[in-house]
Design a protein around this motif. Sequence first.
Motif, mmCIF file in Angstrom:
data_model
loop_
_atom_site.group_PDB
_atom_site.id
_atom_site.type_symbol
_atom_site.label_atom_id
_atom_site.label_comp_id
_atom_site.label_asym_id
_atom_site.label_seq_id
_atom_site.Cartn_x
_atom_site.Cartn_y
_atom_site.Cartn_z
ATOM 1 N N THR A 57 0.842 -1.185 0.000
ATOM 2 C CA THR A 57 0.000 0.000 0.000
ATOM 3 C C THR A 57 0.881 1.240 0.000
ATOM 4 O OG1 THR A 57 -1.647 1.288 1.212
ATOM 5 C CG2 THR A 57 -0.163 -0.086 2.525
ATOM 6 N N HIS A 58 0.465 2.244 -0.740
ATOM 7 C CA HIS A 58 1.251 3.467 -0.830
ATOM 8 C C HIS A 58 0.657 4.579 0.039
ATOM 9 C CE1 HIS A 58 2.497 1.234 -4.460
ATOM 10 N NE2 HIS A 58 3.662 1.800 -4.219
ATOM 11 N N GLU A 59 -0.103 4.188 1.047
ATOM 12 C CA GLU A 59 -0.667 5.149 1.988
ATOM 13 C C GLU A 59 0.228 5.233 3.230
ATOM 14 O OE1 GLU A 59 -4.649 4.065 2.884
ATOM 15 O OE2 GLU A 59 -5.415 4.480 0.871
ATOM 16 N N ASN A 60 0.222 6.383 3.848
ATOM 17 C CA ASN A 60 0.947 6.607 5.101
ATOM 18 C C ASN A 60 2.431 6.242 5.011
ATOM 19 O OD1 ASN A 60 -1.308 7.614 6.481
ATOM 20 N ND2 ASN A 60 -1.954 5.563 7.096
ATOM 21 N N ILE A 61 3.043 6.632 3.906
ATOM 22 C CA ILE A 61 4.481 6.420 3.744
ATOM 23 C C ILE A 61 5.215 7.668 4.219
ATOM 24 C CG2 ILE A 61 6.348 6.087 2.068
ATOM 25 C CD1 ILE A 61 4.423 4.391 0.433
ATOM 26 N N VAL A 93 4.339 12.292 7.498
ATOM 27 C CA VAL A 93 3.665 11.025 7.229
ATOM 28 C C VAL A 93 2.162 11.287 7.205
ATOM 29 C CG1 VAL A 93 3.529 10.362 9.682
ATOM 30 C CG2 VAL A 93 3.434 8.592 7.889
ATOM 31 N N GLY A 94 1.465 10.608 6.309
ATOM 32 C CA GLY A 94 0.016 10.753 6.236
ATOM 33 C C GLY A 94 -0.418 11.927 5.390
ATOM 34 N N ALA A 119 5.354 7.437 12.462
ATOM 35 C CA ALA A 119 4.727 6.773 11.308
ATOM 36 C C ALA A 119 4.141 5.423 11.694
ATOM 37 C CB ALA A 119 5.747 6.611 10.180
ATOM 38 N N ILE A 120 4.760 4.739 12.645
ATOM 39 C CA ILE A 120 4.225 3.453 13.103
ATOM 40 C C ILE A 120 2.847 3.661 13.714
ATOM 41 C CG2 ILE A 120 4.572 1.495 14.663
ATOM 42 C CD1 ILE A 120 7.601 2.067 14.481
ATOM 43 N N SER A 123 0.276 4.582 11.011
ATOM 44 C CA SER A 123 -0.060 3.415 10.191
ATOM 45 C C SER A 123 -0.952 2.426 10.937
ATOM 46 C CB SER A 123 1.218 2.705 9.738
ATOM 47 O OG SER A 123 1.983 3.533 8.894
ATOM 48 N N MET A 124 -0.809 2.377 12.239
ATOM 49 C CA MET A 124 -1.627 1.466 13.055
ATOM 50 C C MET A 124 -2.992 2.042 13.382
ATOM 51 S SD MET A 124 1.236 -0.057 15.704
ATOM 52 C CE MET A 124 0.042 -1.129 16.521
#
Length: 448
Positions: free
Chosen positions: A334-338, A351-352, A418-419, A422-423
């Motif tokens: 997935t290329h989201e929240n990179i 991020v986001g 970012a962790i 992403s969670m």
Amino acid sequence: MSYDYDLFVIGAGSGGLASSKRAASYGAKVAIAEHDLVGGTCVIRGCVPKKLMVYASQFSDMYQYAQGYGWGEVEPTFNWNKLITAVDTEVKRLSQLHISFLEKAGVELISGYAKFIDAHTVEVGEKTITADKILIAVGGEAVKPNLPGIEHSITSREMFLLPEQPKRFAVWGGGYIGVEFANILKGLGSEVTQIIRRDLILHGFDEDIRSNIQAGMANHGINFITQKFIEKIEKNEEELKVFLNGDDTEPLTVDALLCATGRKPNLAGLMLENAGVEVNGKGAIQVSLDSRTNQPNIFAVGDCTDRMNLTPVAIAEGRAFADTEFGHQPRFITHENIATAVFSNPEGATVGLTETQAREKFGDNIKCYTARFRPMFHSFTGSEEKVFIKLIVEINTDLVLGAHMVGKDAAELIQGIAIAVSMGATKKDFDNTMGIHPTSGEEFVTLR
């Protein structure tokens, strides 16, 4: 039908190296072709040598800052040739290291340009090679606009090869490559001008990130020429004269001009038409979520697909391809929240979603929490340096949609945040987290 290899990879950059080694670990017979140094843009002429130069450029400020903490004044000198030689030595060491990794993985390295003969056949030099599956991982390359004298400018490829440090340096372009090199040369003592066609650098980043980094760069002495573009370049002995649009603009005289106006997929010479591989309107290889082209046995990862042009993304895409096709573990990236960073001065990371993206998606149902403050480190330095942080939250769910920072160690801090993003962390989760005091990072969990 019998093939020479189960997998043939074109391009030994980040994505190609990761995918070839992962596929070989599953027992596949793999070969990889590369016409340049092994390692790709990131290792040879991108993030690695550039970050080393960023480190070098930061010492000039530290000599001055130290005086506020009681250290005596010094008169430092800088040796451009020593730095360039050291960087080149490290690049070559890393390239050889990657070759040894291929050997240990059982991947055959073939030197030369690869081009398609058909969907299962490639030609490298005088060799004709067949493969069950073929992965294209050729990356991207810098491009220059077509205008008089553009041949006198350089791209990021040549930045690491300059025999002398330019005393007067200009950057054309406001993307992260141009921004980072502008800061590098300024930190090393050059006079730097950055030319951009908009009001702010870093188009596509959050507006607060853009404005805070640009203001910080200006405070460090970088001159910005905004809402302008170059019409022509003239070379006069050892200097360049750069002519900008508009009757009110005087020509700019510099020793070197970096053209950082864009990059494109590096597809020239691949003969994709022989394999029937489709290219989209952006000049990139068209792929599905699992990196498959319109040809069922041909795949592509990394910058040549122009999805998310970052080294960790290319690596992840390459490994996901190998896991799916050879490890029987179907998955895609997935290329989201990179998370991504700009190693400027001041540094920026994110991020986001940006605030603009969040408002487009959720309307008025978002709330932005921000803080801008002087970091404790600068209590005695006399610097006007500031840290800026921002959280974007969706009101109904309390989800943190984006996190942004400008300031020292922004990249290191945002990597951890970012962790959480992403969670699916909420603002309440951030609020319930104890801060580490005294740090800039604790501000993220104390925003009100």
